[in-house]
Design a protein around this motif. Structure first.
Motif, PDB file in Angstrom:
ATOM      1  N   ASP A  61     -18.628  -2.290  14.561  1.00 22.41           N
ATOM      2  CA  ASP A  61     -17.528  -1.452  14.079  1.00 22.41           C
ATOM      3  C   ASP A  61     -18.015  -0.081  13.612  1.00 22.41           C
ATOM      4  OD1 ASP A  61     -15.169  -3.288  14.272  1.00 22.41           O
ATOM      5  OD2 ASP A  61     -16.408  -4.508  12.952  1.00 22.41           O
ATOM      6  N   GLU A  62     -19.086  -0.053  12.828  1.00 19.57           N
ATOM      7  CA  GLU A  62     -19.569   1.234  12.312  1.00 19.57           C
ATOM      8  C   GLU A  62     -20.073   2.134  13.439  1.00 19.57           C
ATOM      9  OE1 GLU A  62     -22.273   0.880   9.098  1.00 19.57           O
ATOM     10  OE2 GLU A  62     -20.823  -0.103   7.761  1.00 19.57           O
ATOM     11  N   TRP A  82     -17.053   3.677  14.870  1.00 20.72           N
ATOM     12  CA  TRP A  82     -16.552   4.746  14.005  1.00 20.72           C
ATOM     13  C   TRP A  82     -17.374   6.016  14.208  1.00 20.72           C
ATOM     14  CZ3 TRP A  82     -16.722   1.123   9.124  1.00 20.72           C
ATOM     15  CH2 TRP A  82     -15.756   0.127   9.268  1.00 20.72           C
ATOM     16  N   VAL A 124      -7.157   3.788  14.333  1.00 19.54           N
ATOM     17  CA  VAL A 124      -7.619   2.436  14.624  1.00 19.54           C
ATOM     18  C   VAL A 124      -6.395   1.573  14.913  1.00 19.54           C
ATOM     19  CG1 VAL A 124      -9.769   2.602  13.324  1.00 19.54           C
ATOM     20  CG2 VAL A 124      -7.670   1.870  12.157  1.00 19.54           C
ATOM     21  N   TYR A 159      -6.351  -3.245  12.273  1.00 26.70           N
ATOM     22  CA  TYR A 159      -7.225  -3.288  11.108  1.00 26.70           C
ATOM     23  C   TYR A 159      -6.435  -3.742   9.889  1.00 26.70           C
ATOM     24  CZ  TYR A 159     -11.388  -0.839  12.945  1.00 26.70           C
ATOM     25  OH  TYR A 159     -12.538  -0.495  13.618  1.00 26.70           O
ATOM     26  N   ALA A 188     -13.275   1.995   7.103  1.00 26.03           N
ATOM     27  CA  ALA A 188     -13.326   2.951   8.212  1.00 26.03           C
ATOM     28  C   ALA A 188     -13.005   4.357   7.727  1.00 26.03           C
ATOM     29  CB  ALA A 188     -12.344   2.526   9.302  1.00 26.03           C
ATOM     30  N   GLN A 189     -12.004   4.474   6.864  1.00 23.96           N
ATOM     31  CA  GLN A 189     -11.640   5.794   6.350  1.00 23.96           C
ATOM     32  C   GLN A 189     -12.802   6.420   5.582  1.00 23.96           C
ATOM     33  OE1 GLN A 189      -8.998   6.238   2.925  1.00 23.96           O
ATOM     34  NE2 GLN A 189      -7.717   7.621   4.135  1.00 23.96           N
ATOM     35  N   HIS A 225     -16.017   5.731   5.853  1.00 22.46           N
ATOM     36  CA  HIS A 225     -17.118   6.007   6.771  1.00 22.46           C
ATOM     37  C   HIS A 225     -16.875   7.319   7.516  1.00 22.46           C
ATOM     38  CE1 HIS A 225     -20.537   4.563   9.321  1.00 22.46           C
ATOM     39  NE2 HIS A 225     -19.952   5.344  10.224  1.00 22.46           N
ATOM     40  N   LEU A 226     -15.678   7.505   8.017  1.00 23.61           N
ATOM     41  CA  LEU A 226     -15.346   8.719   8.754  1.00 23.61           C
ATOM     42  C   LEU A 226     -15.291   9.931   7.830  1.00 23.61           C
ATOM     43  CD1 LEU A 226     -12.628   7.202  11.090  1.00 23.61           C
ATOM     44  CD2 LEU A 226     -14.776   8.229  11.853  1.00 23.61           C
ATOM     45  N   LEU A 258      -9.151   9.914   9.156  1.00 26.36           N
ATOM     46  CA  LEU A 258      -8.539   8.779   9.848  1.00 26.36           C
ATOM     47  C   LEU A 258      -7.038   8.880   9.644  1.00 26.36           C
ATOM     48  CD1 LEU A 258      -8.897   6.056  11.362  1.00 26.36           C
ATOM     49  CD2 LEU A 258      -8.980   4.950   9.118  1.00 26.36           C
TER      50      LEU A 258
END
Length: 413
Positions: free
Chosen positions: A187-188, A191, A208, A211, A219-220, A222-223, A230
């Motif tokens: 997943d990462e 991303w 995405v 999710y 995810a938010q 990380h981005l 995101l």
């Protein structure tokens, strides 16, 4: 029971005469001779109609089918419904994912093509529209550059220089060695691939799909560390699909500022009041509907056990449909328009299919107004009274994807 729920499936004769519905004031205006929907929602840098059109079935096999779908697309754009959602996988049969399973086991199979043609069709039928598409996580895509390459391929098929909204189709759930205790989640990495595609200009916005709230927040974050917003999360959400994390995920998205796109907003037609079990069974005989899909939809309508639907009590969804019908009658709307508007009232953009111009016209009537809080509460209560959730039908489910060797599932809650 409201008579409207004895209506036909597909083109079968109606049992009751259709009632004419007045136009919705303010749902569209005309700019430069082209109708423009004024009921709009901001998603990242995009201003979208508050209602999208899904294109999973826009893959006509005959010239007649292709002409029909092209007409639907043209009619939608002419009326201002110019947001189309697709994916690199759309248009493929469930069995075409078998190569994904074989590749995951290390066998030398062709991995260059995932089997969908809807992107290529949209290059012709949806030219000029706002288009969202999706990257499909698969076992052989193991680097961020794979996401960038896939985005480039989608651009080529769509005939565009950049994609308006590029989404991950699902979490990295295709794990063919899971039974042996081997899980390789990427997943990462995906991303990171979204971030690279965004920074390169291949995509204008990233999102995405499927999710749950916890993964959405990860995810938010990380981005965001890479300066990439995101903007969306696409999940199954409708009056019949609120439990098992769907409503909680939508609310988490609202909290995070991530817009929810709701697929199956009409629960595969169940919330239109137009499906009847006898017509579904006839459609199976005429090979217009698969036996598995029809059997599940019939269970939702009549009650029963088994299949994707699970255990459904006698009369199935009819108590909820009566509540929708009551609100629709009071509003001089159709049940479908009320069900779509309910999704909008929850803060999501419904993304429903359209296979005819008449469906486009009906969907358009969901725009330009909103249900009163008391009406939303009335529908919420009727939905809460049902002891089951909509889980899809046949191979199309709300919590999993058929990937050749079986179903792999995601969890929203």
């Amino acid at each position: 029971m409201a008579a409207g729920f004895l209506l036909q499936f597909a083109s079968a004769p109606a049992v009751v005469a259709p009632r004419r519905h007045p136009a919705v004031v303010g749902r569209a205006s005309t700019i430069g001779g082209t109708p423009a929907v004024t009921d709009r929602t901001a998603v990242g840098t995009l201003s979208l109609p508050s209602l999208g059109i899904g294109t999973i079935a826009w893959n006509g096999k005959t010239e007649e089918d292709k002409a029909r779908i092209a007409g639907v697309a043209a009619a939608a754009q002419a009326r201002g419904l110019d947001f189309f959602d697709t994916a690199e996988r759309y248009g493929a049969s469930p069995l075409s994912l078998i190569p994904a399973a074989l590749a995951g086991l290390g066998l030398p199979v062709d991995k260059s093509y995932l089997g969908g043609d809807c992107e290529s069709n949209l290059a012709e039928w949806g030219r000029g529209a706002t288009v969202a598409t999706k990257f499909t996580p698969t076992p052989w895509r193991r680097q961020a550059s794979d996401v960038v390459d896939a985005a480039r391929g989608s651009c080529e098929r769509l005939g565009v220089d950049s994609i308006d909204l590029y989404q991950l189709h699902m979490p990295d759930i295709i794990q063919p060695f899971r039974a042996f205790g081997v899980v390789d989640r990427k997943d990462e990495i995906y991303w990171d691939g979204l971030a690279e595609a965004y920074k390169s200009g291949l995509v204008r916005n990233v999102g995405v799909s499927n999710y749950g709230g916890a993964l959405l927040e990860r995810a938010q974050e990380h981005l965001a560390r890479q300066g990439v917003p995101l903007v969306s999360n696409q999940i199954a959400f409708n009056l019949l699909c609120r439990r098992e994390g769907s409503l909680a995920t939508l609310e988490k998205g609202n909290e995070l500022g991530v817009r929810t796109l709701a697929y199956y907003p009409l629960a595969m037609g169940l919330l239109t009041g137009k499906l009847a079990a006898r017509n579904l069974r006839q459609a199976v005989l005429e090979k217009r509907v698969s036996p598995q899909r029809a059997a599940d939809l019939c269970r939702y309508l009549e009650g029963g056990s088994g299949g994707t639907a699970g255990d459904i009590p006698r009369n199935g969804v009819l108590p909820l449909l009566e509540a929708v019908s009551d609100v629709a009658a009071a509003r001089s709307k159709t049940p479908a328009q009320v069900a779509l508007n309910w999704v909008m009232c929850k803060g999501a953009i419904p993304v429903g299919g359209a296979s005819s111009v008449s469906q486009v016209e009906d969907n358009l009537g969901a725009l330009g107004w909103r249900l009163e809080p008391s009406e939303v509460g009335q529908l919420d209560a009727a939905a809460d009274d049902l002891p089951f959730d909509f889980k899809g039908a046949g191979f199309q489910t709300t919590d999993s994807k058929f990937v050749g060797y079986g179903f792999e599932r995601w969890v929203l809650n």
